[in-house]
Write an enzyme that holds these catalytic residues in place. Structure first.
Site, PDB file in Angstrom:
ATOM      1  N   ASP A   8       0.875  -1.170   0.000  1.00 59.04           N
ATOM      2  CA  ASP A   8       0.000   0.000   0.000  1.00 59.04           C
ATOM      3  C   ASP A   8       0.921   1.232   0.000  1.00 59.04           C
ATOM      4  O   ASP A   8       2.105   1.130   0.331  1.00 59.04           O
ATOM      5  CB  ASP A   8      -0.885  -0.040   1.250  1.00 59.04           C
ATOM      6  CG  ASP A   8      -1.724   1.206   1.413  1.00 59.04           C
ATOM      7  OD1 ASP A   8      -2.393   1.598   0.439  1.00 59.04           O
ATOM      8  OD2 ASP A   8      -1.693   1.792   2.507  1.00 59.04           O
ATOM      9  N   ASP A  10      -0.173   5.079   0.969  1.00 60.06           N
ATOM     10  CA  ASP A  10      -0.422   6.006   2.075  1.00 60.06           C
ATOM     11  C   ASP A  10      -0.422   5.265   3.405  1.00 60.06           C
ATOM     12  O   ASP A  10      -1.225   4.355   3.620  1.00 60.06           O
ATOM     13  CB  ASP A  10      -1.775   6.700   1.893  1.00 60.06           C
ATOM     14  CG  ASP A  10      -1.850   7.525   0.624  1.00 60.06           C
ATOM     15  OD1 ASP A  10      -1.947   8.747   0.717  1.00 60.06           O
ATOM     16  OD2 ASP A  10      -1.813   6.935  -0.475  1.00 60.06           O
TER      17      ASP A  10
END
Length: 218
Positions: A8, A10
């Site tokens: 991922d 953020d």
């Protein structure tokens, strides 16, 4: 054998909360609403525009003016998306080590390509990602498995030989449903209310370099 590690963006690779939060506060000021502190913003920084607008203004997607607020927020973020965003400590060293081990790495994020395509090159990774999948790449963002399987297809990695690292429940759901080994990044945007044990990640790690120990166990 691990063929790839996907992450991922953020809250996992990069601390984007300062810029996401400053964009929110700019919108709140414009509407004469009280600003939010970074401590209040951080747990919601990975929830996209919807989560931040709900936090700041109580505006949800079913609100009649939601589309206007979302556009205003995204335009504001577009003006500052890389001002204070930086990789978390240890991330770039981890990426370099994956490169030395010959393990492909990539990004699967729910962030729109409008921002991902500009931000990722600015982060200065030691080894460029082999694949970047944004929230609008496949028509369905995480927790859908479509982005996960698409990423594997792009880099010719089998899901069962792929690790996915994220800091949100949808990350773990998407990875598990795609047949990947899942790793929860505990330094990410996790609130006190999140019951992370119930997410059933295969591993929990406190620092990026802890991932290497996980890879040795798989």
């Amino acid at each position: 054998m691990i063929q790839a590690v996907l992450f991922d963006l953020d809250g996992t690779l990069a601390d984007t909360a300062p810029d996401l939060g400053s964009a929110l506060n700019a919108v709140l000021r414009r509407h004469n609403l009280p600003e939010k502190s970074i401590a209040e913003i951080r747990p919601y920084a990975g929830h996209g525009a919807a989560g931040l607008l709900k936090l700041g203004a109580g505006i949800t997607p079913d609100h009649p003016d939601y589309a206007r607020w979302r556009t205003e927020y995204l335009d504001e973020y577009d003006r500052r998306y890389a001002q204070d965003t930086a990789l978390f400590d240890g991330v770039d060293e981890l990426i370099a080590e994956l490169g030395r081990r010959g393990i492909k790495w990539g990004i699967i994020t729910n962030k729109p390509a409008r921002f991902t395509d500009k931000l990722v090159p600015k982060l200065g990774f030691a080894v460029p990602p082999a694949v970047v999948v944004s929230g609008d790449t496949c028509g369905e963002p995480k927790p859908s498995v479509k982005p996960m399987l698409y990423a594997c297809g792009q880099i010719h990695a089998e899901p069962q030989h792929t690790v996915y690292v994220g800091d949100a429940e949808r990350d773990i759901q998407a990875g598990r449903n795609a047949g990947m080994t899942t790793v929860l990044a505990e330094w990410g945007y996790i609130s006190d209310e999140d019951d992370t044990d119930s997410w059933q990640a295969d591993f929990h790690i406190r620092t990026p370099f802890d991932l290497l120990e996980c890879l040795d166990k798989i």
